[in-house]
Design an enzyme around this catalytic site. Structure first.
Site, PDB file in Angstrom:
ATOM      1  N   LEU A 116      55.754  58.460 -76.622  1.00 18.72           N
ATOM      2  CA  LEU A 116      55.734  60.177 -76.574  1.00 18.72           C
ATOM      3  C   LEU A 116      56.393  60.933 -77.733  1.00 18.72           C
ATOM      4  O   LEU A 116      55.536  61.879 -78.386  1.00 18.72           O
ATOM      5  CB  LEU A 116      56.273  60.606 -75.169  1.00 18.72           C
ATOM      6  CG  LEU A 116      56.117  62.252 -74.729  1.00 18.72           C
ATOM      7  CD1 LEU A 116      54.655  62.428 -74.559  1.00 18.72           C
ATOM      8  CD2 LEU A 116      57.104  62.501 -73.584  1.00 18.72           C
TER       9      LEU A 116
ATOM     10  N   GLU B 291      79.385  47.993 -45.439  1.00 23.70           N
ATOM     11  CA  GLU B 291      78.928  49.169 -46.221  1.00 23.70           C
ATOM     12  C   GLU B 291      80.447  50.003 -46.105  1.00 23.70           C
ATOM     13  O   GLU B 291      80.556  50.701 -46.942  1.00 23.70           O
ATOM     14  CB  GLU B 291      77.644  49.885 -45.709  1.00 23.70           C
ATOM     15  CG  GLU B 291      76.493  49.095 -46.204  1.00 23.70           C
ATOM     16  CD  GLU B 291      76.250  48.780 -47.507  1.00 23.70           C
ATOM     17  OE1 GLU B 291      76.882  49.457 -48.482  1.00 23.70           O
ATOM     18  OE2 GLU B 291      75.509  47.583 -47.644  1.00 23.70           O
TER      19      GLU B 291
ATOM     20  N   ALA C 288      61.666  66.189 -73.664  1.00 25.83           N
ATOM     21  CA  ALA C 288      62.889  66.486 -73.252  1.00 25.83           C
ATOM     22  C   ALA C 288      63.739  65.225 -73.079  1.00 25.83           C
ATOM     23  O   ALA C 288      63.362  64.283 -72.998  1.00 25.83           O
ATOM     24  CB  ALA C 288      62.809  67.242 -71.899  1.00 25.83           C
TER      25      ALA C 288
ATOM     26  N   HIS D 208      82.757  48.822 -48.649  1.00 22.14           N
ATOM     27  CA  HIS D 208      82.597  49.577 -50.037  1.00 22.14           C
ATOM     28  C   HIS D 208      82.883  50.965 -50.012  1.00 22.14           C
ATOM     29  O   HIS D 208      83.404  51.503 -51.082  1.00 22.14           O
ATOM     30  CB  HIS D 208      81.144  49.183 -50.211  1.00 22.14           C
ATOM     31  CG  HIS D 208      80.598  47.918 -50.436  1.00 22.14           C
ATOM     32  ND1 HIS D 208      81.124  47.116 -51.647  1.00 22.14           N
ATOM     33  CD2 HIS D 208      79.789  47.190 -50.094  1.00 22.14           C
ATOM     34  CE1 HIS D 208      80.392  45.835 -51.567  1.00 22.14           C
ATOM     35  NE2 HIS D 208      79.619  45.847 -50.625  1.00 22.14           N
TER      36      HIS D 208
ATOM     37  N   HIS E 156      58.402  67.700 -65.713  1.00 21.04           N
ATOM     38  CA  HIS E 156      57.529  67.450 -64.654  1.00 21.04           C
ATOM     39  C   HIS E 156      57.702  68.149 -63.331  1.00 21.04           C
ATOM     40  O   HIS E 156      56.677  68.028 -62.655  1.00 21.04           O
ATOM     41  CB  HIS E 156      57.855  66.032 -64.305  1.00 21.04           C
ATOM     42  CG  HIS E 156      57.884  65.059 -65.728  1.00 21.04           C
ATOM     43  ND1 HIS E 156      56.675  64.584 -65.866  1.00 21.04           N
ATOM     44  CD2 HIS E 156      58.929  64.351 -66.284  1.00 21.04           C
ATOM     45  CE1 HIS E 156      56.860  63.613 -66.772  1.00 21.04           C
ATOM     46  NE2 HIS E 156      58.231  63.537 -67.135  1.00 21.04           N
TER      47      HIS E 156
ATOM     48  N   LYS F  43      59.425  56.533 -76.147  1.00 24.97           N
ATOM     49  CA  LYS F  43      59.137  56.247 -77.678  1.00 24.97           C
ATOM     50  C   LYS F  43      57.846  56.583 -78.153  1.00 24.97           C
ATOM     51  O   LYS F  43      57.703  57.349 -79.045  1.00 24.97           O
ATOM     52  CB  LYS F  43      59.449  54.775 -78.091  1.00 24.97           C
ATOM     53  CG  LYS F  43      60.945  54.344 -77.701  1.00 24.97           C
ATOM     54  CD  LYS F  43      61.217  52.765 -77.947  1.00 24.97           C
ATOM     55  CE  LYS F  43      60.292  52.122 -76.959  1.00 24.97           C
ATOM     56  NZ  LYS F  43      60.945  52.107 -75.682  1.00 24.97           N
TER      57      LYS F  43
END
Length: 665
Positions: free
Chosen positions: A211, A434, A166, A437, A347, A209
């Site tokens: 897979l 923080e 996928a 930000h 998954h 790649k």
């Protein structure tokens, strides 16, 4: 043959091993003076074997020993001959009647083994090396030139199909032609079409790649030969070329089939770049030359497709990339939101999910896809596995949403450091850093919307981080780059405003490195500076790779001045913004100190929605529809692709702002 040699050695040593050793005085008084000696034999120049007359059996000395089997040691042959001549002269024995002396060299069994030991050890070492080089598959040293490719049979081994892959719909569509040709070659050959010789699958690590190549073999129901590029290069000269020939010979026997060479850059580097400083490069070049010959040599009617994977297509030799060898260049990038949703669906199926998640797996997969911008297929598989491991550690019977949230945080910024206790001053500093930000990202139009901000210590040195959900953006304009620089500077400016210039910490080093790189790329590579003009010097990368700078010293001074000017202007702009929103920064910082983790919904409750029309993303829409729910929102279909927090459109992991504890000390 070996048994006869051992028997000979045993027989040749029996005379010495069964004889009795005597001294020279005993030899002379008991045998020589009495005339009982028939013959003397000097063995290996240090022992003398005594042979008595046959009529001396009745007068043995000493009694109780076998007749005629005596020996004594000598220091040297010359001294022995001199003493024997003197003794016979004293006895008056004429020269023609004197005792005959013979000389003989013998070897013992132990001596023979010691003499052959180095040869045996060398042969054993060569045999062990041949077995090791052949991987225990037999053939010994004679198989060192054989290909190491592993053959997957279409009936037993290749079970991967395109439904198991996928997040790469365009790549699957492009590679489907190989599958159709291998299944129905006559359909194309009757029109005069030729099979493409090969395809290069390029992309970042973990994007699937290998897979995709295996799924191609599974869909085509043909044998699949898989080999790594590094397995062609050995310490022996000519081995790589021999293995390439053997690989294609095996492919012809199993045609139609697919050859997959993983990490082909190990042997396919450009010959102009590899240099000529030693035999290793010559061996690599001969291997590459053999690969070029084989790919351009086998016939088009043999139905052999060569797929190669690499994450460094820029270093490959042009002769390898030309049409006729690798006709297709398929780029496999990191998946977008819809691609990540498909990968999560793959998954999530094997996991034992909680009931509410299993009922609406599609919506939950969409939520996870939006929460993990920039993740590759390998990262997504790691998130699902970490979630299951976390649920098992907690003793849960099912994998729940909280397990996935913890897994995503662990993949992005590492484990929570419960043993790392911050002092109140450090915790306050991190909170205001923080918060700076967060406020810059909230009130700058082109900044990335905030998803979560935390001041919980995590990973190796991360005291806090802010996670964003970037919009689907592959190009950056000048205003967008300026807003991004200002948002990155928000933490440093917030520390200066609230704690004073003299109390600025070292925690902003990572921020300063990022904005310096952004500003340099804008001026030196993207042509976004009016003074320097629309020129590109290759940016920071060209400066690092080249031995000299690709510009003059005067231009270097201009670059240095313009980069500093761009950063200082952004710094002043950020200072004005945070000064205007000083109260908002304090609100966010206090909430961070209280809760340690705040989300988008907390920011909306504190500050209201972002004051920009048309800038709402899928999470904002979900929050409007699900007010009051505490669970994380599953965004709607078609969410924009996440972009990394880098100046150039290069894929990367999800944005995570981190403070380094060593810089705070």
């Amino acid at each position: 043959m070996a048994a006869s040699a051992v028997a000979y050695l045993a027989y040749s040593n029996s005379g010495v091993s069964n004889s009795r050793e005597i001294t020279w005085q005993e030899f002379r008084t008991a045998f020589l003076d009495k005339g009982l000696v028939e013959k003397l034999t000097v063995v290996n120049n240090h022992k003398v074997r005594v042979k008595l007359h046959s009529n001396a059996t009745g007068s043995m000395y000493p009694t109780g020993t076998l007749s005629g089997e005596y020996h004594f040691s000598i220091g040297s042959v010359e001294a022995f001959e001199r003493k024997l001549d003197e003794a016979q002269q004293e006895l008056g024995i004429p020269s023609h009647e004197r005792i005959p002396v013979a000389y003989q060299d013998e070897i013992s069994a132990v001596g023979a083994i010691l003499n052959f030991a180095p040869t045996v050890l060398m042969l054993g070492f060569l045999y062990w090396m041949s077995r090791r080089s052949s991987g225990g598959s037999g053939g010994g040293i004679f198989s060192i030139g054989k290909s190491r490719a592993k053959l997957f049979n279409q009936d037993t081994d290749v079970k991967v199909k395109f439904k198991d892959v996928a997040g790469m719909d365009e790549a699957k569509e492009e590679i489907m032609e190989f599958v159709k040709f291998l299944k129905e070659p006559a359909k194309y050959e009757k029109l005069g079409a030729k099979i493409p010789r090969g395809a290069i699958l390029s992309g970042p690590p973990g994007t699937g790649k290998t897979l995709l190549a295996k799924a191609t073999a599974g869909e085509a129901s043909v044998p699949f030969l898989s080999v790594s590029g590094s397995e062609f290069v050995e310490m022996f000269v000519g081995v790589g070329s021999s293995r390439v020939r053997d690989l294609f010979a095996s492919a012809k026997k199993n045609a139609p089939c697919i050859i997959f060479v993983d990490e082909i850059d190990a042997i396919g580097k450009s010959r102009a770049k590899s240099g000529s400083f030693g035999g290793g490069n010559d061996e690599r070049e001969s291997t590459l030359n053999q690969l070029l010959v084989e790919m351009d040599g086998f016939g088009t009617n043999e139905h052999i497709v060569v797929l190669a994977g690499t994450n460094r297509p820029d270093v490959l030799d042009p002769a390898l990339m030309r049409p006729g060898r690798f006709d297709r260049h398929i780029a496999i990038d990191r998946p977008d939101v819809s691609g990540r949703k498909g990968i999560y669906m793959v998954h999530l199926r094997p996991l034992r999910l909680a009931e509410e998640l299993a009922k609406d797996m599609g919506s939950f997969a969409q939520k996870l896809a939006v929460l993990t911008p920039g993740f590759s297929g390998a990262d997504i598989a790691n998130v699902c596995n970490e979630a299951a491991l976390h649920a098992a550690r907690k003793g849960s019977d099912y994998v729940g949403s909280i397990n996935f949230d913890t897994a995503i945080e662990r993949v992005i910024v590492g484990l929570e450091k419960k043993s790392r206790v911050l002092s109140p001053e450090e915790k306050k500093t991190v909170a205001y850093h923080e918060a700076g930000h967060a406020i810059c990202g909230w009130f700058l139009e082109h900044a990335d919307p905030l998803l979560k901000v935390s001041i919980i210590p995590r990973g190796a040195g991360a005291l806090g981080y802010a996670q964003y959900l970037p919009a689907d953006r592959y190009l950056l304009s000048t205003p967008q780059m300026n807003d991004r620089i200002c948002m990155t500077l928000g933490g440093r400016v917030s520390e200066e405003i609230f704690f004073g210039p003299e109390n600025i910490t070292t925690g902003a080093q990572d921020d300063l490195q990022k904005i310096t790189r952004m500003a340099f790329e804008a001026c030196a590579n993207y042509g976004m500076n009016d003074v320097i003009g629309p020129v590109s010097y290759g940016g920071d990368r060209a400066t690092k790779e080249g031995m000299t700078k690709p510009f003059s010293e005067k231009t270097a001074e201009m670059l240095d001045f313009e980069v500093r000017k761009m950063i200082t202007n952004a710094y002043e702009r950020t200072r004005i913004l945070l000064t205007e929103h000083r109260e908002d920064v304090e609100k966010v910082a206090k909430l961070l100190l209280d809760k340690e983790v705040i989300t988008r919904e907390d920011m909306i409750n504190l500050l209201g929605k972002r004051p920009f029309i048309g800038r709402s993303d899928d999470m904002d829409k979900w929050l409007d529809e699900h007010r009051g729910e505490t669970s994380a929102p599953p965004p709607l279909e078609g969410s924009p692709q996440a972009e990394v927090d880098d100046p150039a459109p290069i894929p990367g992991l999800a944005t995570a702002k981190a403070l380094d504890d060593t810089r705070l000390l």
